[in-house]
Design an enzyme around this catalytic site. Structure first.
Site, PDB file in Angstrom:
ATOM      1  N   GLY B  17       0.841  -1.200   0.000  1.00 19.80           N
ATOM      2  CA  GLY B  17       0.000   0.000   0.000  1.00 19.80           C
ATOM      3  C   GLY B  17       0.874   1.246   0.000  1.00 19.80           C
ATOM      4  O   GLY B  17       2.067   1.198  -0.312  1.00 19.80           O
ATOM      5  N   PHE B  18       0.265   2.383   0.365  1.00 20.99           N
ATOM      6  CA  PHE B  18       1.011   3.633   0.367  1.00 20.99           C
ATOM      7  C   PHE B  18       2.280   3.536   1.222  1.00 20.99           C
ATOM      8  O   PHE B  18       3.355   3.961   0.803  1.00 20.99           O
ATOM      9  CB  PHE B  18       0.134   4.773   0.905  1.00 20.99           C
ATOM     10  CG  PHE B  18      -0.946   5.194  -0.038  1.00 20.99           C
ATOM     11  CD1 PHE B  18      -0.634   5.668  -1.300  1.00 20.99           C
ATOM     12  CD2 PHE B  18      -2.284   5.134   0.329  1.00 20.99           C
ATOM     13  CE1 PHE B  18      -1.627   6.079  -2.186  1.00 20.99           C
ATOM     14  CE2 PHE B  18      -3.289   5.540  -0.541  1.00 20.99           C
ATOM     15  CZ  PHE B  18      -2.957   6.007  -1.802  1.00 20.99           C
ATOM     16  N   GLU B 174     -18.439   9.967  -0.284  1.00 20.07           N
ATOM     17  CA  GLU B 174     -18.131   9.985  -1.711  1.00 20.07           C
ATOM     18  C   GLU B 174     -19.001   8.972  -2.470  1.00 20.07           C
ATOM     19  O   GLU B 174     -19.490   9.255  -3.567  1.00 20.07           O
ATOM     20  CB  GLU B 174     -16.632   9.759  -1.918  1.00 20.07           C
ATOM     21  CG  GLU B 174     -15.861  10.981  -1.404  1.00 20.07           C
ATOM     22  CD  GLU B 174     -14.347  10.873  -1.442  1.00 20.07           C
ATOM     23  OE1 GLU B 174     -13.695  11.925  -1.468  1.00 20.07           O
ATOM     24  OE2 GLU B 174     -13.815   9.753  -1.424  1.00 20.07           O
ATOM     25  N   ALA B 322      -4.059   8.309   3.806  1.00 17.61           N
ATOM     26  CA  ALA B 322      -2.871   8.087   2.985  1.00 17.61           C
ATOM     27  C   ALA B 322      -1.630   8.836   3.484  1.00 17.61           C
ATOM     28  O   ALA B 322      -0.529   8.275   3.526  1.00 17.61           O
ATOM     29  CB  ALA B 322      -3.174   8.480   1.535  1.00 17.61           C
ATOM     30  N   GLN B 323      -1.782  10.113   3.874  1.00 17.79           N
ATOM     31  CA  GLN B 323      -0.604  10.935   4.131  1.00 17.79           C
ATOM     32  C   GLN B 323       0.319  10.416   5.238  1.00 17.79           C
ATOM     33  O   GLN B 323       1.527  10.325   5.029  1.00 17.79           O
ATOM     34  CB  GLN B 323      -1.016  12.391   4.381  1.00 17.79           C
ATOM     35  CG  GLN B 323      -1.151  13.194   3.097  1.00 17.79           C
ATOM     36  CD  GLN B 323       0.123  13.205   2.261  1.00 17.79           C
ATOM     37  OE1 GLN B 323       1.230  13.269   2.786  1.00 17.79           O
ATOM     38  NE2 GLN B 323      -0.025  13.111   0.953  1.00 17.79           N
TER      39      GLN B 323
END
Lengths: 427, 427
Positions: B17-18, B174, B322-323
């Site tokens: 992943g990230f 979303e 994510a960050q």
């Protein structure tokens, strides 16, 4: 199934392939109700299915929502369903979502994979007639390469990297070419620890040449292209058995292979219910007259691959490819418009626009009229024609971008195992 | 599993992943062997998964082959496998394809869906953490709309057209927005005989506001956007049961709905084998020090969503987005380079780049530093940032083209039911 009752004639179409959609496209302003049945909610552009298999394109490039094609038609109804039986006496069709009566019936169900009665091959090989099957081939191919990369035993590794394709028609030839390009473009880069020469692509054909429906020139050229790309071509060879481990042939060859794709035959996808004489048993195609009306029936038509129209030039029916289906669909659609306006129907005349196949990068063969050509120019023609016939501006742009990107980068971007393919257990 | 023996230190990373890919990206020229394990052969750009669910994008736009990311790294090895257990005494990991020893271990396994022990909801609801799950939601949504179109009973039709989403975090918001746009852009055009007002989108949230991790301004604005688009927002409401027919809440509401999506919670995707005190039970996150080293362990690290680093600003760990994952991965990667060069490691410092969410066409909310803004400009920023962070030039172009096309045409081109979703039988 919630189709509104109507005083207008009801035209029922089974199958949203090339033939079915070409017919319906003509029926825009006809005083009739149109009902289309398909197992899928999209039209499949079959000629590019092999690019979905080999990770070059995603399904949305070659599939197009059927409802969208006809969203501007009045009194048009799409139903995603399986048609199970036709009752020509009562003029009804039975489906898995209910029964519906028809005034006019158009059977445009295409073909399905033909295993010629070999249950073992049916069980263990990979067919490629639907988008889901193409994605299964993609997953299995990538899974087997992943397995090869972690395999310590050399002969098992070679088996995992051996891809055998039965049937060297356009599908088989294009698949073999695409796999050879995958080896060249992807294998050495993504799998540094695999030996590229361990990957084998074997194309097996029962007749004496590849692309037997095309010219001798095209056969010879495409075989040269394939062999230059490292594909092993076996002619006059029939596959007799596959047990998930070894492909066996009538010539006594045994090829250890973890992937075996079957593109060696199709048979008409006929619908139960019409009396037996209504179709030609082996090919499973409905004999039709020059108006595509099934012989011995009234207002029941068959189109394209599942129809068999005997003509002087094609005594065994037209080739089972896109063009006859598109042209017959268009002709029948126009004829129904004429018929409902009280005018006589016009006999079908096939205009042969030619045949082409692509083998790989800069490599294609074309038979167009009296012209036979191959190589880069043929490849450009192939690309232009396929983009042209793709449904929808969006699909053309996405496909064109992917092709350009893949061409420049020797890439296949969709090499994703989204749903791993699970083998059926061996019984 | 055929990983070459090595004299260099072996760094094993679990999860592409990230966090995992950010760490490995730093390790290009480090004198070490790197082995990456993931269940999938691709990296998933999770923030856009909801667009795959709602037929806006195909998987190849948001998924990127992991082997391709690192194809230029020397002594890098990817294995598609499930890691089943860590044995910290022997310094080995056990996987479904064999056992491997490590010198340094990086756990970057992210989160999985948390049903809070409700087996009925786990069984009957649709999660959305993987590409395959997103495609299942897409299929089920389209199947239910197809069923509604052929349904004669009005109340059953409404049930088929009711979409309930539990959890109003970014994913839920979303998704709800995208479904409302699907109703507006597609339903009335593709399904002329369905009444658009029969389609309901209900977003249920346990806390007092949507997007609870963002500012009050963002919550208020996004709720306004949602309601203006016709989404029913229920706050302070917990879903207690779903039986494939009716969603029940603790407030006594019963909502007949054929589609129920669960995005109400995640929990760390921890790996078996580390002693129990090694993770915080409820959140399932590994407590780590400022170098992401798991407390009480040596050379075993956890990153991103599955790590819990207590800081003054984040006493319960960084947000699971994510960050922090990207930044922790990068910091750890650099630290390992320094460490292997005999230099000391540097403590992690989180740089908050802000948070944003998109609700629909021209509608987004952003909290960046002290700035809170919404609407068209926020939406442009959201699009730019998401395109920027997508891996690979090709994926950016394809996504950008699809967004532009969908924007101009109010379209969702990938509304294809490739693999129909089959409900689990109710036991």
């Amino acid at each position: 199934m919630n189709i509104p009752a109507t005083d207008l004639p009801r035209i029922v179409v089974i199958g949203g392939g090339f033939a079915g959609i070409s017919a319906i496209r003509q029926l825009t302003r006809v005083p009739a109700q149109i009902v289309l049945f398909d197992r899928h909610n999209y039209h499949t552009f079959q000629p590019l299915l092999y690019q979905v298999s080999t990770a070059g394109l995603e399904p949305d490039s070659i599939a197009y929502p059927l409802r969208k094609v006809f969203r501007k038609h009045k009194d048009f109804h799409f139903r995603m369903a399986q048609v199970e039986r036709i009752d020509p006496e009562k003029k009804t069709i039975l489906t898995n979502i209910g029964t519906l009566s028809y005034d006019y019936l158009i059977i445009a169900t295409g073909t399905k994979t033909n295993y010629f009665g070999n249950a073992q091959i049916e069980r263990n090989s990979m067919p490629m007639k639907t988008v889901a099957q193409a994605l299964d081939i993609r997953s299995l191919m990538l899974q087997n390469i992943e397995k090869a990369d972690r395999e310590e035993n050399a002969s098992r590794r070679k088996q995992l990297l051996t891809f055998v394709i039965a049937g060297a028609g356009p599908t088989g030839v294009e698949l073999a070419g695409a796999l050879a390009e995958f080896r060249k473009g992807i294998l050495g880069k993504d799998y540094q620890y695999l030996d590229r020469s361990d990957m084998r692509v074997v194309l097996i054909e029962g007749s004496g040449r590849v692309l037997v429906a095309m010219s001798e020139f095209a056969s010879k050229k495409s075989q040269q292209f394939l062999e230059r790309m490292g594909v092993e071509v076996l002619l006059n060879t029939l596959v007799t058995d596959y047990d998930q481990e070894v492909v066996k042939t009538q010539t006594g060859q045994e090829i250890p292979a973890a992937t075996f794709i079957w593109s060696a035959g199709v048979t008409g996808n006929s619908v139960a219910g019409l009396h037996e004489s209504a179709y030609v048993p082996r090919a499973n195609r409905y004999p039709v007259n020059a108006f595509n009306e099934i012989e011995g029936m009234e207002q029941v038509y068959a189109l394209g691959d599942v129809a068999l129209m005997k003509t002087e030039r094609y005594p065994n029916g037209h080739p089972q490819v896109a063009q006859p289906a598109i042209q017959q669909g268009k002709n029948l659609g126009k004829n129904l418009v004429r018929h409902l306006a009280g005018k006589p129907m016009r006999a079908f005349r096939y205009f042969d626009k030619g045949t082409m196949a692509t083998i790989g990068r800069n490599k294609a063969v074309c038979d167009i009229g009296r012209y036979r050509f191959s190589g880069f120019f043929a490849w450009m023609v192939w690309m232009f024609v396929h983009l042209w016939f793709l449904v929808g501006f969006r699909n053309r742009v996405i496909t064109f971008f992917n092709w350009t990107y893949n061409y420049i980068n020797y890439d296949r971007a969709a090499r994703l195992i989204i749903r791993p393919f699970k083998r059926k257990a061996i019984s």
